[in-house]
Motif scaffolding. Structure first.
Motif, short mmCIF file in Angstrom:
data_model
loop_
_atom_site.label_atom_id
_atom_site.label_comp_id
_atom_site.label_asym_id
_atom_site.label_seq_id
_atom_site.Cartn_x
_atom_site.Cartn_y
_atom_site.Cartn_z
N ALA A 125 -5.26 4.61 6.30
CA ALA A 125 -5.52 4.74 4.86
C ALA A 125 -4.93 3.58 4.05
CB ALA A 125 -4.95 6.06 4.34
N LEU A 126 -3.85 2.98 4.54
CA LEU A 126 -3.13 1.98 3.77
C LEU A 126 -3.98 0.84 3.22
CD1 LEU A 126 -0.34 1.00 2.77
CD2 LEU A 126 -0.21 -0.34 4.88
N PRO A 127 -4.85 0.20 4.02
CA PRO A 127 -5.61 -0.91 3.47
C PRO A 127 -6.48 -0.52 2.27
CG PRO A 127 -5.87 -0.82 5.84
CD PRO A 127 -5.11 0.40 5.43
N GLU A 128 -6.98 0.68 2.28
CA GLU A 128 -7.87 1.09 1.18
C GLU A 128 -7.11 1.61 -0.03
OE1 GLU A 128 -10.89 0.06 1.40
OE2 GLU A 128 -10.42 -0.57 3.43
N LEU A 129 -5.82 1.90 0.12
CA LEU A 129 -5.02 2.35 -1.02
C LEU A 129 -4.85 1.24 -2.06
CD1 LEU A 129 -2.28 4.53 0.68
CD2 LEU A 129 -4.29 5.29 -0.58
N ALA A 130 -5.09 0.00 -1.67
CA ALA A 130 -5.00 -1.12 -2.61
C ALA A 130 -6.00 -0.96 -3.76
CB ALA A 130 -5.25 -2.44 -1.89
N ARG A 131 -7.06 -0.25 -3.51
CA ARG A 131 -8.06 -0.03 -4.56
C ARG A 131 -7.47 0.75 -5.74
NH1 ARG A 131 -13.29 -1.00 -2.78
NH2 ARG A 131 -13.43 -1.47 -0.57
#
Length: 138
Positions: free
Chosen positions: A53-59
């Motif tokens: 999930a971490l990479p997409e939490l940047a959104r």
């Protein structure tokens, strides 16, 4: 060459061999992720989910900022690009490979990095990558 998705998102066309290589890597990492999570269980499972999930939490950094469809809000781009580079999760995997007294000591952080790298690899296989300062795909 840039293709336009029905939702307005744009994907950059990469060479087929590079996308296939990312796809093979992503698939192998995914199988390895599932194997590690099933083998070690416990904290490894939440670590794997968080890594994915971490990479997409940047959104979330761009919430409330106006942007065009298919583009990331400019405020979220630096964090998004940092979290979508393969070196940080790979470094986590390498560092934790040498720490700990037993495989169970390093399983959760190693799997966290591996899940993170899996998301990056599968995204690259689908034609997604880093973003330009205006939020469009490079």
């Amino acid at each position: 060459m840039v293709t336009i998705e029905p939702t307005g998102a744009t994907k950059r066309a990469r060479s087929v061999p590079i996308r296939v290589a990312w796809g093979v890597l992503g698939t192998l990492l995914l199988v390895w992720d599932v194997f590690e999570a099933a083998k070690h269980a416990g904290w490894v499972i939440p670590a794997a989910v968080l890594g994915a999930a971490l990479p997409e939490l940047a959104r979330l950094a761009g919430l409330g900022q106006a942007h065009e469809p298919g583009r990331l809000p400019p405020r979220a781009v630096p964090l998004y690009n940092l979290l979508h580079r393969p070196l940080p999760p790979f470094a986590i995997m390498v560092v934790f490979s040498f720490l700990g007294d037993s495989p169970d000591d390093i399983a959760a952080p190693f799997t966290f990095g591996m899940s993170w790298l899996t998301v990056i690899a599968l995204g690259r296989a689908l034609g997604y990558g880093l973003r330009a300062p205006d939020g469009s795909l490079r």
